[in-house]
Scaffold this active site. Structure first.
Site, PDB file in Angstrom:
ATOM      1  N   ASP A   1       1.042  -1.012  -0.136  1.00  0.00           N
ATOM      2  CA  ASP A   1       0.258   0.012  -0.338  1.00  0.00           C
ATOM      3  C   ASP A   1       1.322   1.230   0.246  1.00  0.00           C
ATOM      4  O   ASP A   1       1.939   1.529   0.652  1.00  0.00           O
ATOM      5  CB  ASP A   1      -1.058  -0.411   1.125  1.00  0.00           C
TER       6      ASP A   1
ATOM      7  N   GLU B   1       0.310  -0.971   5.431  1.00  0.00           N
ATOM      8  CA  GLU B   1       1.124  -0.690   6.507  1.00  0.00           C
ATOM      9  C   GLU B   1       0.588   1.204   6.873  1.00  0.00           C
ATOM     10  O   GLU B   1       1.607   1.620   7.833  1.00  0.00           O
ATOM     11  CB  GLU B   1       2.778  -0.889   5.860  1.00  0.00           C
TER      12      GLU B   1
HETATM   13 ZN   LIG Z   1       7.412   2.096   3.879  1.00  0.00          ZN
END
Ligand SMILES: [Zn+2]
Length: 401
Positions: A86, A151
């Site tokens: 992501d 993340e």
């Molecule tokens: Zn990163």
């Protein structure tokens, strides 16, 4: 959800880290969107003989998040390579000089959101792993990929759950390499062997609102707040440790919400964040802050102190054979030995360290999260070679991790 893909035909050679980075950047995987990034990686890894799983994790009030686990080999040692697919939002799209999802290469530089954080690092490590197994089909041990789509977001349905899921499947890891962009300026700069912890506190001081001309009828909370903040700043928290800088407290906001110059405000609020080293736990640090505030306040200041819950503890992967092996690979390819560092923000390494020793190394991170995020093509190919060299040493017959 668990799905196995049939080996599909790819339009590019996935052992080319530049082509793989371009393909990944072209997937608009802004958290929480999968954006095609994990499907692409599933196709790449399936084609190369990996068994691929795509667990989706959910939590109340949060979007479902797709993740990917892949492994080749059935025996130990197991080297895990971790990363996230992501990316953060583009920001002001008009300000970009290149298409943020175009993966365009101009003068040896590849542009796009995630180019350095961290699609470039992920692609280079996957390319290296593919080339390594292609050239060494009889290599002992296993390579596993732990890739999350969460993340840059709340990180609730990402690495924490992926690690637990893998463990529930009987997966064990000997070491982990996390491909976050660790280098400040060049590919030989820095390996991260730990991270500082993070603790946020909120301080509220109560006073009594009134007329500035009649201060005896009011009680200004700013006076008390200044006293408490000065006490927090008066003495350093510590002097640093062998592998860590001194812990640091920063006041991040200070508010009274008072628009008028002739009114004493009723309340003052401050928020502070501490990046702390391995001489503290969140609990011992909170106790020290509470002690300092209590002593400074005495009977004079009415205050409330609260801490946000944190999962960011300080941790260190003690320098040893694995850290040396990563540093050796960097030095062999760049001619310079990287510094072992624990600086910067938090990362998913703080979750991985509960399962196995983890070391972070990736491309140059100068433009991460910025407009015109980009990575040098030469850095991608260097990271591919460094990772390949690491795999060579890690899976060498004489090496027993
Ligand atoms: Zn990163």
């Amino acid at each position: 959800m668990d799905q196995q893909l049939d080996a599909p035909l790819l339009a590019f050679d996935p052992t080319d880290p530049v082509a793989l980075t371009q393909a990944l950047v072209r997937c608009p995987s802004v958290t929480p969107a999968e954006g095609g990034a994990l499907s692409l990686l599933a196709a790449v890894l399936t084609s190369a003989g990996y068994s691929v799983h795509r667990p989706v994790f959910s939590a109340d009030g949060m979007p479902d998040i797709e993740n990917l686990y892949a492994r080749i080999g059935t025996e130990g040692p197991v080297l895990a390579i971790a990363g996230h697919s992501d990316v953060v939002p583009v920001g002001d799209a008009e300000a970009w000089t290149r298409d943020p999802f175009g993966g365009e290469i101009v003068d040896g530089v590849l542009y796009g959101r995630g180019a350095c954080d961290m699609k470039g690092g992920l692609a280079a490590m996957i390319s290296a792993a593919l080339r390594f197994r292609r050239d060494n089909p009889q290599a002992p041990g296993s390579i596993a990929f732990l890739i999350t789509g969460d993340e840059e977001g709340p990180a609730i349905n990402g690495t924490v759950k992926l690690l637990a899921w893998a463990q529930s499947q009987g997966e064990r890891f000997d070491h982990c390499l996390l491909g976050e962009p660790t280098n400040p300026a060049s590919m030989s700069d820095m390996i991260k062997i730990g991270r500082r912890g993070s603790l946020t506190g909120k301080l509220t001081v109560d006073g009594k609102q009134g007329h500035v001309g009649y201060p005896h009828l009011a009680d200004n909370p700013i006076r008390g707040m200044v006293r408490l903040l000065a006490a927090l700043d008066a003495t350093p928290l510590d002097g640093g440790t062998t592998h860590f800088d001194p812990s640091n407290l920063e006041v991040t906001t200070l508010d009274v919400g008072n628009p008028s110059s002739n009114v004493v405000p009723a309340q003052a609020k401050a928020v502070f964040n501490i990046r702390f080293n391995d001489s503290w736990t969140p609990e011992t640090l909170a106790a020290e802050i509470e002690r300092r505030v209590r002593e400074a306040a005495g009977n004079l200041v009415r205050y409330e102190l609260a801490f946000q819950p944190t999962n960011a503890v300080a941790f260190l992967t003690e320098p040893g054979p694995f850290v040396a092996m990563v540093a050796d690979a960097v030095e062999a390819e760049t001619g310079k030995r990287p510094v072992l560092s624990t600086t910067g923000g938090t990362s998913d390494a703080r979750f991985i360290k509960n399962y196995c020793p983890v070391v972070e190394f990736g491309v140059v991170g100068q433009t991460m999260h910025q407009i015109d995020e980009r990575v040098a093509v030469a850095d991608l190919t260097a990271l591919e070679r460094i990772t390949h060299r690491l795999l060579d040493s890690y899976f060498a017959p004489q090496h027993k991790p």
